[in-house]
Design a protein around this motif. Structure first.
Motif, short mmCIF file in Angstrom:
data_model
loop_
_atom_site.label_atom_id
_atom_site.label_comp_id
_atom_site.label_asym_id
_atom_site.label_seq_id
_atom_site.Cartn_x
_atom_site.Cartn_y
_atom_site.Cartn_z
N PRO A 180 37.23 62.68 112.22
CA PRO A 180 38.51 62.42 112.88
C PRO A 180 38.21 62.77 114.56
CG PRO A 180 38.73 64.56 112.11
CD PRO A 180 37.43 64.30 111.73
N GLY A 197 42.63 60.70 106.96
CA GLY A 197 44.09 60.99 107.38
C GLY A 197 44.82 59.80 107.91
N ILE A 198 44.10 59.13 108.71
CA ILE A 198 44.84 57.89 109.47
C ILE A 198 45.07 56.96 108.43
CG2 ILE A 198 44.19 55.80 110.76
CD1 ILE A 198 43.13 57.50 113.00
N GLN A 201 48.15 58.10 106.57
CA GLN A 201 49.47 57.94 107.41
C GLN A 201 49.90 56.54 107.40
OE1 GLN A 201 48.75 59.95 111.42
NE2 GLN A 201 47.23 60.93 110.41
N LYS A 202 49.06 55.76 107.20
CA LYS A 202 49.43 54.23 107.53
C LYS A 202 50.06 53.83 106.14
CE LYS A 202 46.90 49.90 107.12
NZ LYS A 202 45.62 49.08 107.01
N PRO B 17 49.24 56.27 114.10
CA PRO B 17 48.10 57.63 113.68
C PRO B 17 47.23 57.83 114.83
CG PRO B 17 48.25 56.14 111.73
CD PRO B 17 48.96 55.19 113.04
N ILE B 18 46.79 56.82 115.50
CA ILE B 18 45.66 57.00 116.52
C ILE B 18 46.25 57.49 117.63
CG2 ILE B 18 44.07 56.02 118.25
CD1 ILE B 18 43.76 53.68 116.12
N ARG B 20 48.82 59.67 117.38
CA ARG B 20 49.11 60.79 116.96
C ARG B 20 48.27 61.75 117.12
NH1 ARG B 20 48.44 63.68 112.62
NH2 ARG B 20 50.21 64.98 111.59
N ARG B 21 46.77 61.30 116.75
CA ARG B 21 45.68 62.21 116.82
C ARG B 21 45.60 62.47 118.59
NH1 ARG B 21 40.16 59.72 114.59
NH2 ARG B 21 40.27 58.63 116.34
#
Lengths: 215, 215
Positions: A180, A197-198, A201-202, B17-18, B20-21
């Motif tokens: 990540p 994880g991504i 989340q999607k 999510p990106i 978010r990271r």
DNA sequence: CACTCCTCGTTACTTTTTTCACAAGAATGA
DNA sequence: TCATTCTTGTGAAAAAAGTAACGAGGAGTG
């Protein structure tokens, strides 16, 4: 029958492996010919989209008949560059690394784990899951002497950036990044991120907002 | 500050999510405020795209100041549905299953492996990689009683379809499918495919054709 | 051989997504 | 207070991708 590949759209390229998978299923079933309808159904797209996607690379079917399965599969393999077995370097022989080393379907896609790299002295020198393990200092030699173009990055997050830079310096062409961590590498190195994880989340968004609309 | 979510484009959702990271990185660094430029740089997109993406969900920044990191992160979490820890069912405790069970970063994304399912009698009843293992017949009970919405499908290809149907019947909301099998499920179940072979083929094309253009 | 049927490849059209540019708004400093 | 300097949010234009419809051209049939 191959066109000069007039810059196909990115989504088209991403669908080619799906067509390839469908074609292999048809081949296993012994089908010699298929239609755009049948193939599209298997791949989960519309028939016209399939035909248009293929048209970016050439003309593979005959009107009234359909596509010859074997020939089309060969053509797709040739386009993707999976017409011969390709060596892959596994970087990070942890849980995920071992899982991938044992992942049988990779072979069917035209890839072979040729070697692994890990920092742990306990692993270096041993053969784990059928793959010989080398120290990171050997990276460049492995890549160069083995003519390896692809790497799977499965190290812990903290070690990702350093390992990636080492790979880039060694002249690797592409990295599948399972960490990540957003890698910052020269544009000459193709990086594809695979972040569980991504992805979760999607689908989490799709579930909570969409109330259940499929992709 | 949240809009009624006027159907955001799919690519926008996939970028959340990106963001978010990137926000978590900024938060770790102690930044209280950030700008669209800085955040976009971290996420690997353009500033205007970031601003437009966020605008689908509301107004989170103040002109001249930028975005409050903590608040924006909370908002993104709320949008994605990752504002609370979500339970996930692991189906298939093989190499890949164990790797994922041990995959620490999942927790940071708001997901927790609550239980596992496997056919092997040697695994059932035991706790493997910190996760208790149940027989497939318990699937429906686990999903229902645990209020589990997400499943990770890491069984061998031959067992994929049956396991997926069992999950769908149990009322699972979404499946992350790690098998190279195209699942045919009711539209009410969100399915996201994660096929290592397909991903490798994608980068193989980029390498052979593009000669090295980055994504 | 003529006719019909079927399926591909392509073109025109619609929808989606991205990019660009600018007005509005908030903080800072004189 | 007022001008200046940022930076956001948004609307319009441009680009990309997807959809549908149609013509061309083989294959099969009588």
């Amino acid at each position: 029958m191959r066109k000069a590949c007039e810059n196909p759209p990115k989504p088209t390229v991403e669908r080619l492996p799906i067509y390839r998978r469908a074609l292999e299923i048809l081949l296993d079933e012994g089908c010699e010919y298929t239609s755009s309808c049948e193939l599209a159904e298997l791949a989960g797209v519309t028939a016209s989209r399939l035909r248009k996607d293929l048209s970016f690379f050439g003309r593979f079917g005959t009107a009234g008949m359909g596509y010859p399965v074997r020939e089309l599969l060969d053509a797709v393999n040739s386009i993707l560059g999976t017409d011969r077995l390709r060596d892959v370097l596994l970087v990070g022989m942890g849980n995920l690394g071992r899982a991938i080393a044992n992942h049988a379907p990779l072979r069917k896609c035209g890839f072979r784990i040729a070697a692994a790299v890990d920092v742990s002295p306990a692993k270096v020198g041993r053969v784990i899951c059928g793959v010989r393990c080398y120290p990171p200092s050997e990276t460049a030699r492995l890549v160069r002497e083995g003519g390896i173009e692809f790497a799977l990055l499965t190290v812990p997050p903290g070690a990702a950036r350093e390992a990636a830079e080492r790979l880039a310096e060694a002249g690797i062409k592409a990295i599948l990044n399972f960490t990540p961590v957003h890698l910052r590498l020269p544009r000459s190195v193709v990086v594809e991120e695979v972040d569980f994880g991504i992805l979760l989340q999607k689908v989490a968004f799709a579930v909570t907002q969409g109330g259940g609309e499929n992709a």
